[in-house]
Design a protein around this motif. Structure first.
Motif, PDB file in Angstrom:
ATOM      1  N   VAL A 167       0.727  -1.227  -0.099  1.00 35.26           N
ATOM      2  CA  VAL A 167       0.064   0.148  -0.036  1.00 35.26           C
ATOM      3  C   VAL A 167       0.616   1.347   0.112  1.00 35.26           C
ATOM      4  O   VAL A 167       0.257   2.510   0.023  1.00 35.26           O
ATOM      5  CB  VAL A 167      -0.873  -0.006   1.001  1.00 35.26           C
ATOM      6  CG1 VAL A 167      -1.785  -1.370   1.209  1.00 35.26           C
ATOM      7  CG2 VAL A 167      -0.239   0.158   2.406  1.00 35.26           C
ATOM      8  N   GLY A 168       2.308   1.203   0.127  1.00 33.40           N
ATOM      9  CA  GLY A 168       3.094   2.476  -0.329  1.00 33.40           C
ATOM     10  C   GLY A 168       3.282   2.778  -1.704  1.00 33.40           C
ATOM     11  O   GLY A 168       2.368   2.342  -2.633  1.00 33.40           O
ATOM     12  N   LYS A 178      -6.245   0.219  -9.400  1.00 34.05           N
ATOM     13  CA  LYS A 178      -7.187  -0.649  -8.836  1.00 34.05           C
ATOM     14  C   LYS A 178      -6.816  -1.880  -7.828  1.00 34.05           C
ATOM     15  O   LYS A 178      -7.690  -1.894  -6.708  1.00 34.05           O
ATOM     16  CB  LYS A 178      -7.756  -1.449 -10.023  1.00 34.05           C
ATOM     17  CG  LYS A 178      -9.014  -2.325  -9.915  1.00 34.05           C
ATOM     18  CD  LYS A 178      -9.648  -2.842 -10.983  1.00 34.05           C
ATOM     19  CE  LYS A 178     -10.940  -3.790 -10.767  1.00 34.05           C
ATOM     20  NZ  LYS A 178     -11.457  -4.226 -12.111  1.00 34.05           N
ATOM     21  N   LYS A 179      -5.700  -2.362  -7.985  1.00 28.25           N
ATOM     22  CA  LYS A 179      -5.232  -3.600  -7.116  1.00 28.25           C
ATOM     23  C   LYS A 179      -4.821  -3.037  -5.855  1.00 28.25           C
ATOM     24  O   LYS A 179      -4.837  -3.541  -4.687  1.00 28.25           O
ATOM     25  CB  LYS A 179      -4.125  -4.347  -7.709  1.00 28.25           C
ATOM     26  CG  LYS A 179      -4.660  -5.247  -8.742  1.00 28.25           C
ATOM     27  CD  LYS A 179      -3.480  -6.080  -9.527  1.00 28.25           C
ATOM     28  CE  LYS A 179      -3.625  -6.769 -10.478  1.00 28.25           C
ATOM     29  NZ  LYS A 179      -2.586  -7.862 -11.062  1.00 28.25           N
ATOM     30  N   TRP A 180      -4.075  -1.719  -6.099  1.00 27.08           N
ATOM     31  CA  TRP A 180      -3.733  -1.103  -4.756  1.00 27.08           C
ATOM     32  C   TRP A 180      -4.851  -0.712  -3.919  1.00 27.08           C
ATOM     33  O   TRP A 180      -4.814  -0.822  -2.739  1.00 27.08           O
ATOM     34  CB  TRP A 180      -2.831   0.252  -5.198  1.00 27.08           C
ATOM     35  CG  TRP A 180      -2.537   1.079  -4.141  1.00 27.08           C
ATOM     36  CD1 TRP A 180      -1.127   0.994  -3.378  1.00 27.08           C
ATOM     37  CD2 TRP A 180      -3.059   2.293  -3.628  1.00 27.08           C
ATOM     38  NE1 TRP A 180      -1.115   2.026  -2.523  1.00 27.08           N
ATOM     39  CE2 TRP A 180      -2.366   2.937  -2.605  1.00 27.08           C
ATOM     40  CE3 TRP A 180      -4.311   2.996  -3.905  1.00 27.08           C
ATOM     41  CZ2 TRP A 180      -2.599   4.081  -1.700  1.00 27.08           C
ATOM     42  CZ3 TRP A 180      -4.685   4.180  -3.128  1.00 27.08           C
ATOM     43  CH2 TRP A 180      -3.781   4.575  -2.275  1.00 27.08           C
ATOM     44  N   ARG A 181      -6.083  -0.076  -4.409  1.00 26.57           N
ATOM     45  CA  ARG A 181      -7.379   0.230  -3.550  1.00 26.57           C
ATOM     46  C   ARG A 181      -7.801  -1.105  -2.699  1.00 26.57           C
ATOM     47  O   ARG A 181      -8.214  -1.073  -1.721  1.00 26.57           O
ATOM     48  CB  ARG A 181      -8.318   0.732  -4.658  1.00 26.57           C
ATOM     49  CG  ARG A 181      -8.152   2.365  -5.103  1.00 26.57           C
ATOM     50  CD  ARG A 181      -9.223   2.567  -5.749  1.00 26.57           C
ATOM     51  NE  ARG A 181      -9.286   3.804  -6.172  1.00 26.57           N
ATOM     52  CZ  ARG A 181      -9.815   4.524  -7.062  1.00 26.57           C
ATOM     53  NH1 ARG A 181     -10.695   4.032  -7.801  1.00 26.57           N
ATOM     54  NH2 ARG A 181      -9.700   5.884  -7.259  1.00 26.57           N
ATOM     55  N   LYS A 182      -7.867  -2.264  -3.660  1.00 25.73           N
ATOM     56  CA  LYS A 182      -8.347  -3.683  -2.907  1.00 25.73           C
ATOM     57  C   LYS A 182      -7.215  -3.825  -1.569  1.00 25.73           C
ATOM     58  O   LYS A 182      -7.822  -4.132  -0.571  1.00 25.73           O
ATOM     59  CB  LYS A 182      -8.308  -4.655  -3.943  1.00 25.73           C
ATOM     60  CG  LYS A 182      -9.354  -4.472  -4.864  1.00 25.73           C
ATOM     61  CD  LYS A 182      -9.434  -5.816  -5.876  1.00 25.73           C
ATOM     62  CE  LYS A 182     -10.622  -5.754  -6.848  1.00 25.73           C
ATOM     63  NZ  LYS A 182     -10.418  -6.991  -7.563  1.00 25.73           N
ATOM     64  N   SER A 183      -6.073  -3.690  -1.919  1.00 32.09           N
ATOM     65  CA  SER A 183      -5.019  -3.909  -0.833  1.00 32.09           C
ATOM     66  C   SER A 183      -5.225  -2.973   0.260  1.00 32.09           C
ATOM     67  O   SER A 183      -5.068  -3.216   1.383  1.00 32.09           O
ATOM     68  CB  SER A 183      -3.623  -3.749  -1.369  1.00 32.09           C
ATOM     69  OG  SER A 183      -3.320  -4.961  -2.237  1.00 32.09           O
ATOM     70  N   ASP A 185      -8.012  -1.293   1.355  1.00 29.45           N
ATOM     71  CA  ASP A 185      -9.293  -1.915   1.927  1.00 29.45           C
ATOM     72  C   ASP A 185      -8.763  -2.782   2.791  1.00 29.45           C
ATOM     73  O   ASP A 185      -9.607  -3.162   3.963  1.00 29.45           O
ATOM     74  CB  ASP A 185     -10.398  -2.235   1.013  1.00 29.45           C
ATOM     75  CG  ASP A 185     -10.821  -1.026   0.294  1.00 29.45           C
ATOM     76  OD1 ASP A 185     -10.672   0.083   0.535  1.00 29.45           O
ATOM     77  OD2 ASP A 185     -11.591  -1.075  -0.741  1.00 29.45           O
ATOM     78  N   ASP A 186      -8.066  -3.956   2.342  1.00 27.96           N
ATOM     79  CA  ASP A 186      -7.943  -5.281   3.146  1.00 27.96           C
ATOM     80  C   ASP A 186      -7.113  -4.836   4.407  1.00 27.96           C
ATOM     81  O   ASP A 186      -7.445  -5.373   5.373  1.00 27.96           O
ATOM     82  CB  ASP A 186      -7.232  -6.212   2.147  1.00 27.96           C
ATOM     83  CG  ASP A 186      -6.879  -7.374   2.857  1.00 27.96           C
ATOM     84  OD1 ASP A 186      -7.960  -8.082   3.524  1.00 27.96           O
ATOM     85  OD2 ASP A 186      -5.800  -7.822   2.950  1.00 27.96           O
ATOM     86  N   VAL A 187      -6.006  -4.144   4.014  1.00 28.21           N
ATOM     87  CA  VAL A 187      -5.073  -3.619   5.257  1.00 28.21           C
ATOM     88  C   VAL A 187      -5.972  -2.898   6.472  1.00 28.21           C
ATOM     89  O   VAL A 187      -5.840  -3.126   7.483  1.00 28.21           O
ATOM     90  CB  VAL A 187      -3.835  -2.826   4.792  1.00 28.21           C
ATOM     91  CG1 VAL A 187      -3.250  -2.092   5.910  1.00 28.21           C
ATOM     92  CG2 VAL A 187      -2.948  -3.604   3.930  1.00 28.21           C
TER      93      VAL A 187
END
Length: 244
Positions: A167-168, A178-183, A185-187
């Motif tokens: 997420v950095g 898109k994948k960063w946003r999912k990460s 949200d998960d974090v």
């Protein structure tokens, strides 16, 4: 009591703690930003992987030579112990660990983790978790007014990588938004379940790239880092008065 040299007499005079001027320094991976609680004007210069502690001090002095201030707050991108950096930063140059900012600036200095400084400026009571989405992942908690700097970004996450790797800023560039946003949200979900905050504040330069955050999450403001730096000295003043 703070001390200040009078321009009229040239003598050092005592100034009440409530009236002293605070210079807040926010050290980031791309810029170093400064502001006092009197002028409220932001100035900055570029940082980066070659910036040393000595060079940072030199540039801050040059940038603020026409400002008057009594005490200093510094938000440092790493762990801090006994008012000094504990380790070298990941995104700057060398020479930070153990550096004596009080001696370098010749004024009283309070050094805290940069995420904690922004968290203090964002705090509105209760149990708050602060997550700074910037060059790395900054983190801090404040529980009923008690400050707790944290290094959650360096904890293991997936595939031998850390939370910060995902997420950095490097994770955002490598994996796409898109994948960063999912990460992200998960974090947020994982840390919220583990630490049980009343609310979470997202700060840092990439916070505005988060879409539809959960109900307990709100966005902070990078200017809160300065407010946190000012509040650190205000809290110190209240404690001094309470113990007289």
């Amino acid at each position: 009591m703070a001390r200040k040299t009078s321009r009229k007499t040239g003598k050092t005079e005592k100034r009440p703690a409530s009236r002293r001027t605070v210079l807040a320094i926010d050290i980031g991976g791309t810029h170093v930003k400064v502001m006092t609680d009197r002028e409220r004007i932001k100035r900055e210069f570029e940082s980066g992987p070659t910036l040393s502690a000595v060079e940072m001090v030199r540039q801050v002095k040059a940038l603020t030579r026409d400002w008057s201030f009594d005490v200093i707050s510094i938000g440092y991108p790493g762990p801090v112990v006994h008012n000094r950096p504990l380790a070298e930063p990941h995104n700057l140059g060398r020479g930070w660990a153990g550096f004596d900012f009080h001696d370098a600036f010749g004024r009283p200095v309070k050094v805290v983790n940069d995420a904690l400084m922004q968290a203090i400026g964002s705090y509105q009571g209760g149990r708050m978790l602060f997550l700074g989405l910037g060059t790395g992942l900054g983190s801090a908690m404040i529980v009923e007014g008690v400050y707790e700097p944290m290094e959650l970004g360096h904890l293991p996450y997936r595939k031998d990588a850390t939370f910060e790797d995902y997420v950095g800023a490097a994770g955002l560039e490598r994996r796409g938004r898109k994948k960063w946003r999912k990460s992200v949200d998960d974090v947020i979900a994982r840390l919220s379940a583990a630490l049980e905050p009343d609310y979470i504040v997202l700060g840092g330069g990439n916070a505005d790239k988060v879409d539809n955050p959960p109900p307990k999450v709100r966005f902070g403001d990078n200017a809160n880092a300065f407010e946190g730096g000012f509040r650190i000295w205000k809290k110190a003043s209240r404690k001094a008065i309470a113990h007289r």
